[in-house]
Scaffold this active site. Structure first.
Site, short mmCIF file in Angstrom:
data_model
loop_
_atom_site.label_atom_id
_atom_site.label_comp_id
_atom_site.label_asym_id
_atom_site.label_seq_id
_atom_site.Cartn_x
_atom_site.Cartn_y
_atom_site.Cartn_z
N ARG A 12 0.84 -1.21 0.00
CA ARG A 12 0.00 0.00 0.00
C ARG A 12 0.87 1.25 0.00
O ARG A 12 0.61 2.20 -0.73
CB ARG A 12 -0.91 -0.03 1.22
CG ARG A 12 -1.85 1.12 1.29
CD ARG A 12 -2.79 0.96 2.46
NE ARG A 12 -3.57 2.17 2.62
CZ ARG A 12 -4.33 2.42 3.66
NH1 ARG A 12 -4.44 1.56 4.63
NH2 ARG A 12 -4.99 3.55 3.75
N LEU A 51 31.41 22.22 1.35
CA LEU A 51 31.86 23.09 2.44
C LEU A 51 31.83 22.40 3.80
O LEU A 51 32.28 22.97 4.78
CB LEU A 51 30.98 24.35 2.49
CG LEU A 51 31.08 25.28 1.28
CD1 LEU A 51 30.01 26.36 1.35
CD2 LEU A 51 32.47 25.88 1.18
N ARG A 52 31.29 21.20 3.85
CA ARG A 52 31.19 20.41 5.09
C ARG A 52 30.41 21.16 6.18
O ARG A 52 30.84 21.22 7.33
CB ARG A 52 32.56 20.00 5.58
CG ARG A 52 33.33 19.15 4.60
CD ARG A 52 34.60 18.62 5.22
NE ARG A 52 35.55 18.09 4.27
CZ ARG A 52 35.47 16.92 3.66
NH1 ARG A 52 34.46 16.14 3.88
NH2 ARG A 52 36.42 16.53 2.82
N VAL A 53 29.28 21.74 5.78
CA VAL A 53 28.41 22.41 6.74
C VAL A 53 27.28 21.45 7.11
O VAL A 53 27.03 20.47 6.40
CB VAL A 53 27.83 23.72 6.16
CG1 VAL A 53 28.95 24.69 5.82
CG2 VAL A 53 26.95 23.47 4.97
N GLU A 69 5.97 24.49 -3.83
CA GLU A 69 5.77 24.55 -5.28
C GLU A 69 4.84 23.43 -5.75
O GLU A 69 3.99 23.64 -6.63
CB GLU A 69 7.11 24.46 -6.01
CG GLU A 69 7.02 24.75 -7.49
CD GLU A 69 6.62 26.18 -7.81
OE1 GLU A 69 5.62 26.36 -8.55
OE2 GLU A 69 7.28 27.11 -7.35
N GLU A 76 -3.33 25.18 -8.40
CA GLU A 76 -3.62 25.75 -9.72
C GLU A 76 -4.43 24.79 -10.57
O GLU A 76 -5.36 25.20 -11.27
CB GLU A 76 -2.33 26.14 -10.43
CG GLU A 76 -1.68 27.37 -9.87
CD GLU A 76 -0.43 27.79 -10.64
OE1 GLU A 76 -0.01 27.06 -11.56
OE2 GLU A 76 0.11 28.86 -10.31
N GLU A 85 -13.31 29.47 -16.37
CA GLU A 85 -13.43 30.87 -16.76
C GLU A 85 -12.74 31.72 -15.71
O GLU A 85 -12.64 31.35 -14.54
CB GLU A 85 -14.90 31.28 -16.87
CG GLU A 85 -15.69 30.47 -17.88
CD GLU A 85 -15.19 30.65 -19.30
OE1 GLU A 85 -14.81 31.78 -19.66
OE2 GLU A 85 -15.15 29.66 -20.05
N ASP A 95 -2.82 33.44 -6.67
CA ASP A 95 -1.82 34.42 -6.21
C ASP A 95 -1.34 34.10 -4.79
O ASP A 95 -0.16 34.23 -4.49
CB ASP A 95 -2.39 35.85 -6.26
CG ASP A 95 -2.54 36.37 -7.68
OD1 ASP A 95 -2.06 35.72 -8.62
OD2 ASP A 95 -3.16 37.45 -7.84
#
Length: 127
Positions: A12, A51-53, A69, A76, A85, A95
């Site tokens: 599932r 950068l090993r952060v 997103e 949308e 329409e 918006d």
């Protein structure tokens, strides 16, 4: 109570994950902003690794933007389905969803700059 529930639950879950992955593929294939955000996330995570952060804040910020997103894309689609329409409330919904992505992106940018910029400047010998 049924026996062997874990195998059924796994099937599932895999089926549900397949539907979710289809949503990601659809967004990546149809939404230019989602593609840009995916590549930006990979760049930020790759830079963080180099950068090993600590990657957790960067990964969380990236996941937030990508999730927003995906929700924007879903909203949308639903708005277009129920209101083919033009309608003022449909515009407000679209918006507001886009604004959520913008706010999340601004927050992710702040996280990225605060986590990645100081060690990047050090690595480049600019501090």
């Amino acid at each position: 109570m049924r026996s062997g529930g874990s195998a059924w639950d796994a099937r599932r879950w895999l089926r549900s994950a397949g539907f979710a992955w289809a949503g990601v593929r659809h967004a990546y294939g149809t939404q230019a902003n989602f593609r840009i955000e995916c590549w930006a996330a990979l760049l930020a995570l790759g830079l963080g690794g180099w950068l090993r952060v600590p990657l957790a804040p960067v990964a969380l910020a990236c996941a937030l933007v990508l999730s927003l997103e995906l929700l924007n894309t879903a909203l949308e689609a639903v708005v277009d389905l129920v209101s083919p329409e033009w309608h003022a409330l449909a515009r407000v919904a679209k918006d507001a969803a886009a604004a959520a992505v913008l706010v999340g992106s601004a927050g992710a940018l702040i996280v990225g700059l605060s986590v990645l910029l100081p060690p990047l400047l050090t690595r480049l010998g600019l501090t």
